[in-house]
Design an enzyme around this catalytic site. Structure first.
Site, PDB file in Angstrom:
ATOM      1  N   ARG A 132       0.826  -1.205   0.000  1.00  0.00           N
ATOM      2  CA  ARG A 132       0.000   0.000   0.000  1.00  0.00           C
ATOM      3  C   ARG A 132       0.864   1.261   0.000  1.00  0.00           C
ATOM      4  O   ARG A 132       0.516   2.261  -0.638  1.00  0.00           O
ATOM      5  CB  ARG A 132      -0.939  -0.006   1.201  1.00  0.00           C
ATOM      6  N   LYS A 234      -2.914   6.294   1.638  1.00  0.00           N
ATOM      7  CA  LYS A 234      -2.802   6.738   3.033  1.00  0.00           C
ATOM      8  C   LYS A 234      -1.921   7.988   3.115  1.00  0.00           C
ATOM      9  O   LYS A 234      -0.882   8.016   3.783  1.00  0.00           O
ATOM     10  CB  LYS A 234      -2.267   5.614   3.918  1.00  0.00           C
ATOM     11  N   GLU A 270     -16.448   6.285   4.374  1.00  0.00           N
ATOM     12  CA  GLU A 270     -15.590   5.849   5.479  1.00  0.00           C
ATOM     13  C   GLU A 270     -15.918   6.619   6.742  1.00  0.00           C
ATOM     14  O   GLU A 270     -16.498   7.702   6.694  1.00  0.00           O
ATOM     15  CB  GLU A 270     -14.106   6.127   5.173  1.00  0.00           C
TER      16      GLU A 270
END
Length: 387
Positions: A132, A234, A270
């Site tokens: 990621r 992220k 989210e």
């Protein structure tokens, strides 16, 4: 520059990657020349391997407790990340014109080290965090460490801070890898130097309620991410924009905020720092990732566990009206694990949900933690023992 003080931990394994960082495919991202090798510095440790840090393990929350060591390596323009070094935890120096300070060019990851009842120390799927980070680094025009380099650096950091890993059942060592544009840049563009840094802190439950179900507030004024943005990686820039909505919700007694999509304002996406699932008639649904939703490692793991145990799982757009009619709702994330939602409030209407031992979320949590603790056989190779 990173401060280098005395008393580096004994028996720290040297990092032997022998590999280079992933090449960035975007034409406007820099490629690099080799940075100087930074060798791990090893001196006798003042602590016994069997010694625990002086922490009240029974009252451990989710707050920063500085540990002993952090890991650092740099990559100059045209190079790749070489062997890093462990140094005492402390402040770092950055140019006022560093890319991360001026333009928010940075990423972070989160993973945990656990202590099992047999004393063994374990990590849970750190390779997925490494992958990621590579995806995020390409999006943010930064080089990234290889998967092997990332995992070995996380292992080094965990072992160096071994005495801060809580006793079994008391919490975990939260490990925070950072990738940031540390080089000076005035005009908008990728920083000419990047730093890969890892620090750690022992933590307990993310939410103060510990075992109590969460009470979420759906905010239709503020949004977490927009199409074409960086919501699916992220990036550090994804998190400070939620603070105002989150602070407002917490001041009203809610646990956190559930955000809607920014285009139609009708589909859930989210919570501030975790993914969300709903359960209706034993079918588990979660919003599909499509660039605005982070692909959580815990999210992915829970989907796999649910499928293995016969549940039907759907990744799709979920209108807010469906959420208000669900049987159960729960959140997932490295920090929260699997957290049941007790209620959601939207436009003045509050809806309650099932929670407790017989719920789907509790069953999935038991299987998830059972694999981590070694009570359930790890058939997928998710657990990495590090000592």
């Amino acid at each position: 520059m990173i401060s280098r003080r005395a008393c580096f931990r004994n028996l720290i394994l040297s990092l032997r990657t022998g590999s280079t960082a992933s090449k960035l495919r975007s034409s406007n991202c820099f490629t690099s020349r080799t940075a100087p090798s930074l060798q791990p510095l090893v001196e006798p440790s003042p602590y016994s391997d069997d010694e625990y840090a002086d922490v009240d393990w029974d009252n451990l929350g989710f707050g920063l407790i500085p540990t002993d060591y952090m890991y650092t390596t740099k990559c100059s323009e045209g190079g790749s990340f070489e062997e890093g070094h462990l140094s005492r935890y402390g402040n770092i120096e950055l140019s006022p014109s560093a890319g991360v300070l001026n333009y928010g060019q940075g990423l972070f990851e989160g993973t945990k080290a656990y202590r099992r009842e047999n004393g063994r120390l374990c990590l849970f799927r750190p390779d997925q965090n490494a992958i990621r980070m590579q995806v995020g680094a390409e999006r943010m025009c930064m080089p990234s460490p290889s998967i092997h380099h990332f995992v070995e650096a996380v292992k080094q950091t965990a072992l160096a801070n071994k005495r801060w890993i809580p006793p079994p059942g008391k919490g975990s060592l939260y490990i925070r890898p950072l990738l940031m544009g540390s080089g000076p840049v005035l005009g908008l563009g990728p920083a000419p130097e990047c730093t890969f840094l890892i620090y750690a802190s022992p933590v307990g439950n993310y939410f103060k309620q510990v075992s109590a179900p969460l009470n979420l507030f759906i905010d239709d004024e503020y949004h977490r991410a927009a199409r074409g943005g960086a919501g699916g990686v992220k990036a550090i820039t994804n998190y400070s924009p939620v603070l105002r909505a989150q602070s407002r919700a917490k001041s009203r007694g809610f646990s956190d905020v559930l955000f809607l999509d920014s285009v139609n304002k009708k589909n859930i996406e989210e919570v501030s720092s975790c993914n969300i699932f709903i359960v209706k008639d034993n079918v588990i649904s979660t919003p599909a990732t499509g660039g605005t939703i982070l692909e959580g490692v815990t999210r992915k793991s829970i989907i796999d566990i649910a499928l293995d145990h016969g549940y039907q799982v759907k990744e799709r757009c979920i209108p807010v009206e469906e959420v208000m009619e669900a049987d159960e709702v729960f959140c997932t994330g490295t920090a929260v694990g699997v957290a049941a939602v007790g209620s959601i409030t939207y436009q003045g209407k509050r809806v309650g949900y099932k929670s407790g031992d017989r719920c789907v979320s509790q069953e999935l949590l038991s299987m998830y933690t059972g694999i981590q603790k070694g009570h359930i056989e790890d058939k997928k190779g998710w657990i990495l023992e590090i000592d």
